[in-house]
Each structure stands twice: as C-alpha cells, then as structure tokens.
Design a protein around this motif. Structure first.
Motif, PDB file in Angstrom:
ATOM      1  N   PHE A   1      58.409  80.586  54.207  1.00 20.39           N
ATOM      2  CA  PHE A   1      57.265  79.832  53.719  1.00 20.39           C
ATOM      3  C   PHE A   1      56.000  80.329  54.413  1.00 20.39           C
ATOM      4  N   PRO A   2      54.862  80.191  53.748  1.00 20.48           N
ATOM      5  CA  PRO A   2      53.600  80.332  54.488  1.00 20.48           C
ATOM      6  C   PRO A   2      53.389  79.072  55.300  1.00 20.48           C
ATOM      7  N   GLU A   3      52.270  79.009  55.987  1.00 23.64           N
ATOM      8  CA  GLU A   3      52.037  77.820  56.801  1.00 23.64           C
ATOM      9  C   GLU A   3      51.676  76.622  55.941  1.00 23.64           C
ATOM     10  N   GLN A   4      51.646  75.451  56.548  1.00 20.48           N
ATOM     11  CA  GLN A   4      51.524  74.186  55.839  1.00 20.48           C
ATOM     12  C   GLN A   4      50.306  74.132  54.921  1.00 20.48           C
ATOM     13  N   LYS A   5      49.185  74.688  55.353  1.00 21.74           N
ATOM     14  CA  LYS A   5      47.968  74.561  54.549  1.00 21.74           C
ATOM     15  C   LYS A   5      48.054  75.309  53.226  1.00 21.74           C
ATOM     16  N   ASP A   6      49.030  76.220  53.081  1.00 23.60           N
ATOM     17  CA  ASP A   6      49.156  77.004  51.860  1.00 23.60           C
ATOM     18  C   ASP A   6      50.133  76.410  50.862  1.00 23.60           C
ATOM     19  N   HIS A   7      50.709  75.260  51.169  1.00 21.96           N
ATOM     20  CA  HIS A   7      51.610  74.629  50.219  1.00 21.96           C
ATOM     21  C   HIS A   7      51.663  73.131  50.498  1.00 21.96           C
ATOM     22  N   GLN A   8      52.215  72.408  49.543  1.00 21.07           N
ATOM     23  CA  GLN A   8      52.319  70.957  49.683  1.00 21.07           C
ATOM     24  C   GLN A   8      53.785  70.525  49.715  1.00 21.07           C
ATOM     25  N   SER A   9      54.658  71.432  50.104  1.00 25.89           N
ATOM     26  CA  SER A   9      56.086  71.169  50.049  1.00 25.89           C
ATOM     27  C   SER A   9      56.546  70.330  51.236  1.00 25.89           C
ATOM     28  N   ASP A  10      57.511  69.484  50.967  1.00 22.80           N
ATOM     29  CA  ASP A  10      58.150  68.676  51.994  1.00 22.80           C
ATOM     30  C   ASP A  10      59.330  69.480  52.544  1.00 22.80           C
ATOM     31  N   MET A  11      59.290  69.841  53.835  1.00 25.16           N
ATOM     32  CA  MET A  11      60.357  70.653  54.403  1.00 25.16           C
ATOM     33  C   MET A  11      61.704  69.936  54.373  1.00 25.16           C
ATOM     34  N   LYS A  12      61.703  68.618  54.468  1.00 24.25           N
ATOM     35  CA  LYS A  12      62.955  67.879  54.375  1.00 24.25           C
ATOM     36  C   LYS A  12      63.572  68.043  52.989  1.00 24.25           C
ATOM     37  N   GLN A  13      62.704  68.123  51.980  1.00 25.28           N
ATOM     38  CA  GLN A  13      63.189  68.322  50.618  1.00 25.28           C
ATOM     39  C   GLN A  13      63.763  69.726  50.455  1.00 25.28           C
ATOM     40  N   VAL A  14      63.146  70.699  51.116  1.00 24.29           N
ATOM     41  CA  VAL A  14      63.644  72.076  51.049  1.00 24.29           C
ATOM     42  C   VAL A  14      65.039  72.152  51.652  1.00 24.29           C
ATOM     43  N   ILE A  15      65.214  71.566  52.835  1.00 25.69           N
ATOM     44  CA  ILE A  15      66.524  71.551  53.479  1.00 25.69           C
ATOM     45  C   ILE A  15      67.548  70.838  52.597  1.00 25.69           C
ATOM     46  N   LYS A  16      67.127  69.745  51.988  1.00 29.32           N
ATOM     47  CA  LYS A  16      68.023  68.970  51.132  1.00 29.32           C
ATOM     48  C   LYS A  16      68.497  69.815  49.949  1.00 29.32           C
ATOM     49  N   GLN A  17      67.601  70.628  49.388  1.00 23.51           N
ATOM     50  CA  GLN A  17      68.003  71.496  48.285  1.00 23.51           C
ATOM     51  C   GLN A  17      69.090  72.466  48.719  1.00 23.51           C
TER      52      GLN A  17
END
Length: 304
Positions: free
Chosen positions: A234-250
């Motif tokens: 991933f890029p850093e937080q300011k470049d996306h609005q993704s929830d990292m917990k959701q990424v792990i869950k996927q």
C-alpha cells in the motif's frame, strides 16, 4: 475503494512502458547546465531531487509529493494527461519523462524542447535512470554516492539471506476493499522490480507465468498458488481511504492458504512503496525481515 493512485496508475504505466520500451529515446549526449527542468512522473521527480537538482525543477505532475519541496511546485497535469500548454508556458530547457509518454515527447521535440525519455520497470532500469540523468546534468558525483548506497543495501540483504530456503510469496500491488471477499488482485509478475526485490530478500514469487507483465488473479487463483507468505503493498495513509483491518479480513477469508494459516500476511504501507525511484530499495530490508524473522537484524535499522 482501494488506492487508485499510485498503484492502479502504476499498472497502467508499467504496461505502457513495457510495450514501448524498445522505442525509448537514447539519452542526450551533450552535458548542459539545465536551469528549467520539468519531470513527468513521481519517480523521476524523486530521482532528480536525489541528485541535487531540485532548485532547477520548475514543474512536476500530480502526485509528485516527494520530497516536500516538490509539493510547492506547479503541476502540468497527470502522468496520463499532461498539459502541453502548461509545459510550454513554463519554457523548460529539459523535460524528463518515462518512455510510455512517447506522444508527448514527440510534440515537445517538434517545439524545440529537449526531452530525456527513461524506463524504470526493473532494478537495472532504476539504476540506469539515475546514471543517465546524472550524465546529462553533470551530477556524476551525486549519482555515484546514491548508487553506492543502493548497492550497499542490496549487498547487505543478499548476503544476509544467502543460502536460506526462499519463502514462497505472493506480492499484491492493487485490489479493492469494498467487500469482505477478495475479488481481482493485481500482483507482482516475473518482469518487474517487485519480483526482483522479492528474490533479493530471500523470497520466490508464487506466480511463475512469464507471459503476463502485470498479472491479475482471483481468490481461487491465489488458493491454487497457495503462498506461504503474502506481502500486500500500500502507499501511505494519505493516498488511500482503506481500512487496514478490512484488508486483513479479506486475506483471512482465504482460510486454506498457508500464509493465512501461518498468520504471514504482511501489509507494507509507505509513501515510497509504489514509486520506482531511489527510495524503492528501502523495501528490500523490510521484505527480508518479514520473510526471514529468524535472522538477527539488529545490525540494520529500517528508516521510514
């Protein structure tokens, strides 16, 4: 939605650059003290600044946000949609671009504006980009220091993991996070710098097909490849609005994959993680430490 920039755009850039690589312009042979430089990609902007040419840069493109000085410069548009009018209005004496931007290069040359067209698809390309810009702008000393530092990083990691059994790894570079399940995932193939960094770090790519430059796979495809580790870039937080917990869950939805069973899902979230410039080599020791935590890494510090 998963990060559209820089990773989805990176996929577009990589495909275009690869298709046009054989047509890349040869570097200009005459060294000149260029005073008004425009760079047309984040990786080139980073490289030019790393060579001490920041004071000579008069414009960049969207998302050229490193170093901080670049953020204050005017933008001439995006990588895929640069403004010819904005470029010419700034009266540059050199425009540096990637070889996926051939049409813009031809237009600028017709207007008498010097261009330097480069490639950054592989580690060798990134090093060569540094050297070519330095040769053209008389920054050989700066390039030597930068390339020496890069090679030292490579040598350190390579020597550290030498002789170890490579970890079968999947490197994800783009996917959506708008559901609990993984859909299409773009991954590192056999022809990019992620694959090369992975091998140097003591891993081996589970995707072995050499015909597809930027492969995409389904959840079923990942299950069939069954990686022992997954590195999701991933890029850093300011470049996306993704929830990292959701990424792990996927990723955890792939319960039968070894990497999930062994809890070896790693998220790398840095601003440089998708920019193939000098800082991309900072990923190397981080990958190595994730893949081989059994080694003693106390003699090497990771810097953000």
């Amino acid at each position: 939605m998963r990060r559209f920039w820089p990773l989805v755009v990176f996929i577009m850039i990589f495909c275009i650059v690869w298709l046009l690589a054989d047509n890349a312009q040869k570097p200009l042979s005459t060294v000149k003290n260029y005073q008004r430089i425009i760079t047309l990609s984040p990786s080139l902007t980073e490289t030019v600044f790393a060579l001490g040419l920041g004071d000579h840069v008069v414009a960049v493109t969207d998302y050229c946000d490193y170093p901080a000085q670049a953020q204050a410069l005017p933008s001439v548009g995006s990588y895929t949609n640069t403004s010819l009018e904005a470029i010419t209005r700034l009266q540059p004496d050199l425009v540096i671009m990637l070889n996926g931007q051939q049409q813009r290069q031809q237009q600028l040359e017709q207007l008498g504006i010097k261009t330097l067209v480069l490639d950054n698809s592989t580690i060798a390309d990134i090093k060569e980009t540094i050297q070519k810009i330095a040769d053209l702008t008389d920054r050989q000393n700066e390039a030597d220091k930068l390339l020496t530092s890069i090679q030292a990083q490579i040598d350190y990691v390579h020597n550290k993991v030498r002789g170890l059994v490579p970890v079968r790894t999947l490197v994800g570079i783009a996917h959506y996070v708008n559901s609990d399940q993984l859909d299409t995932v773009y991954i590192a193939g056999q022809h990019d710098f992620y694959n090369e960094l992975l091998e140097l770090a003591g891993g081996v790519n589970v995707y072995t097909d050499t015909t597809v430059k930027v492969p995409s796979v389904s959840a079923e495809g990942i299950i069939r490849m069954n990686p022992d580790a997954i590195i999701d870039v991933f890029p850093e937080q300011k470049d996306h609005q993704s929830d990292m917990k959701q990424v792990i869950k996927q990723w955890q939805s792939l319960r039968n994959v070894n990497a999930v069973k062994q809890q070896r899902i790693y998220i790398i979230e840095h601003d440089y993680a998708s920019i193939p410039g000098p800082r991309i080599f900072k990923l190397l020791p981080e990958m190595a430490q994730l893949l081989h935590p059994e080694l003693d890494w106390q003699d090497h510090q990771l810097n953000d």
